[in-house]
Design a protein around this motif. Structure first.
Motif, PDB file in Angstrom:
ATOM      1  N   UNK A 298       0.827  -1.209   0.000  1.00 44.32           N
ATOM      2  CA  UNK A 298       0.000   0.000   0.000  1.00 44.32           C
ATOM      3  C   UNK A 298       0.863   1.261   0.000  1.00 44.32           C
ATOM      4  N   UNK A 299       1.947   1.238   0.774  1.00 45.90           N
ATOM      5  CA  UNK A 299       2.850   2.388   0.819  1.00 45.90           C
ATOM      6  C   UNK A 299       3.475   2.622  -0.547  1.00 45.90           C
TER       7      UNK A 299
ATOM      8  N   UNK B 219       2.235   1.709  -3.435  1.00 48.20           N
ATOM      9  CA  UNK B 219       1.155   2.171  -4.314  1.00 48.20           C
ATOM     10  C   UNK B 219       0.906   3.670  -4.121  1.00 48.20           C
ATOM     11  N   UNK B 220       0.870   4.099  -2.877  1.00 49.30           N
ATOM     12  CA  UNK B 220       0.644   5.516  -2.577  1.00 49.30           C
ATOM     13  C   UNK B 220       1.791   6.365  -3.113  1.00 49.30           C
ATOM     14  N   UNK B 221       3.008   5.931  -2.916  1.00 43.08           N
ATOM     15  CA  UNK B 221       4.172   6.664  -3.443  1.00 43.08           C
ATOM     16  C   UNK B 221       4.079   6.792  -4.965  1.00 43.08           C
ATOM     17  N   UNK B 222       3.693   5.710  -5.630  1.00 44.12           N
ATOM     18  CA  UNK B 222       3.547   5.732  -7.083  1.00 44.12           C
ATOM     19  C   UNK B 222       2.483   6.715  -7.541  1.00 44.12           C
ATOM     20  N   UNK B 223       1.390   6.761  -6.831  1.00 43.55           N
ATOM     21  CA  UNK B 223       0.314   7.699  -7.187  1.00 43.55           C
ATOM     22  C   UNK B 223       0.769   9.145  -7.005  1.00 43.55           C
ATOM     23  N   UNK B 224       1.472   9.403  -5.908  1.00 41.78           N
ATOM     24  CA  UNK B 224       1.997  10.756  -5.700  1.00 41.78           C
ATOM     25  C   UNK B 224       2.972  11.119  -6.819  1.00 41.78           C
ATOM     26  N   UNK B 225       3.858  10.203  -7.152  1.00 40.08           N
ATOM     27  CA  UNK B 225       4.853  10.449  -8.192  1.00 40.08           C
ATOM     28  C   UNK B 225       4.163  10.743  -9.524  1.00 40.08           C
ATOM     29  N   UNK B 226       3.135   9.974  -9.853  1.00 38.99           N
ATOM     30  CA  UNK B 226       2.399  10.182 -11.111  1.00 38.99           C
ATOM     31  C   UNK B 226       1.706  11.541 -11.144  1.00 38.99           C
ATOM     32  N   UNK B 227       1.312  12.042  -9.980  1.00 36.89           N
ATOM     33  CA  UNK B 227       0.640  13.343  -9.899  1.00 36.89           C
ATOM     34  C   UNK B 227       1.631  14.499  -9.812  1.00 36.89           C
ATOM     35  N   UNK B 228       2.929  14.188  -9.758  1.00 32.87           N
ATOM     36  CA  UNK B 228       3.933  15.250  -9.670  1.00 32.87           C
ATOM     37  C   UNK B 228       4.111  15.793  -8.267  1.00 32.87           C
ATOM     38  N   UNK B 229       3.796  14.973  -7.273  1.00 34.25           N
ATOM     39  CA  UNK B 229       3.909  15.372  -5.870  1.00 34.25           C
ATOM     40  C   UNK B 229       5.057  14.592  -5.241  1.00 34.25           C
ATOM     41  N   UNK B 230       5.937  15.303  -4.540  1.00 38.93           N
ATOM     42  CA  UNK B 230       7.027  14.630  -3.823  1.00 38.93           C
ATOM     43  C   UNK B 230       6.475  14.119  -2.499  1.00 38.93           C
ATOM     44  N   UNK B 231       6.794  12.887  -2.142  1.00 43.06           N
ATOM     45  CA  UNK B 231       6.289  12.263  -0.917  1.00 43.06           C
ATOM     46  C   UNK B 231       7.452  11.617  -0.197  1.00 43.06           C
ATOM     47  N   UNK B 232       7.649  11.979   1.054  1.00 36.89           N
ATOM     48  CA  UNK B 232       8.816  11.494   1.791  1.00 36.89           C
ATOM     49  C   UNK B 232       8.444  11.191   3.235  1.00 36.89           C
TER      50      UNK B 232
ATOM     51  N   UNK C 149      -3.723   6.414   4.818  1.00 41.03           N
ATOM     52  CA  UNK C 149      -3.124   7.482   5.603  1.00 41.03           C
ATOM     53  C   UNK C 149      -4.144   8.577   5.888  1.00 41.03           C
ATOM     54  N   UNK C 150      -4.035   9.129   7.054  1.00 45.54           N
ATOM     55  CA  UNK C 150      -4.937  10.221   7.396  1.00 45.54           C
ATOM     56  C   UNK C 150      -4.183  11.540   7.323  1.00 45.54           C
TER      57      UNK C 150
END
Length: 178
Positions: A37-38, A40-53, A108-109
């Motif tokens: 799930x983590x 998957x979420x990272x991939x979705x953020x990356x596809x949207x152009x959002x950095x996630x750390x 994630x909340x």
């Protein structure tokens, strides 16, 4: 294996640069997500152009202290925390909301969203933020509004009566009907 002092300094500098470069910051609690799930979420953020750390709270707090105006976020760095950095206020919210709906889970909340100096927190804020129009959509709406009067004028000029003879003929036709 614990980070060395120089590695910690690099992480602090990296987080500080991102915090300084982005006026839109989302803090999430990701506790309870599986590795799949983590990812998957990272991939979705990356596809949207959002950095996630995912970051250590102590290091993030040190980075926050170096930037004026962000100390209000300090209280949200408790427990597992991940940061989403964006230039569009709606993208991270949409990714989170879609992920929660698709996976049918609670996490994630959203702990807090810092957008242009304002802090939004909780599930209700996530719903509202996800409904915001993106910058591109707003620009498109404005351009459409600006073009609509011009299109009306052009339509009037190219339609019947656009020439003097056509206008006279239209007036003559309306007089005959009356």
């Amino acid at each position: 294996m614990p980070l060395t002092r120089s590695e910690k300094a690099d992480v602090i500098d990296s987080i500080g640069e991102r915090l300084d470069d982005h006026s839109i910051i989302y803090l999430t609690n990701f506790q309870g997500l599986s590795v799949a799930q983590t990812n998957e979420l990272r991939g979705r953020f990356r596809a949207a152009g959002v950095e996630y750390q995912v970051c250590k709270n102590t290091l993030a707090r040190i980075a926050l202290d170096r930037i004026d105006g962000l100390d209000a976020l300090d209280e949200y760095f408790a427990g597992p925390t991940a940061i989403a950095f964006s230039d569009d206020p709606a993208k991270p919210a949409r990714v989170l909301k879609d992920f929660l709906e698709d996976e049918d889970i609670e996490r994630p909340e959203l702990k807090a969203a810092y957008i242009e100096g304002e802090i939004y927190e909780g599930h209700e804020a996530l719903d509202q933020l996800s409904k915001l129009k993106s910058r591109e959509e707003l620009v498109g709406d404005i351009v459409g509004l600006l073009l609509s009067p011009a299109q009306t004028v052009v339509g009037s000029l190219t339609g019947p009566g656009s020439t003097l003879a056509g206008a006279i003929q239209s007036m003559a036709d309306s007089d005959e009907e009356a």
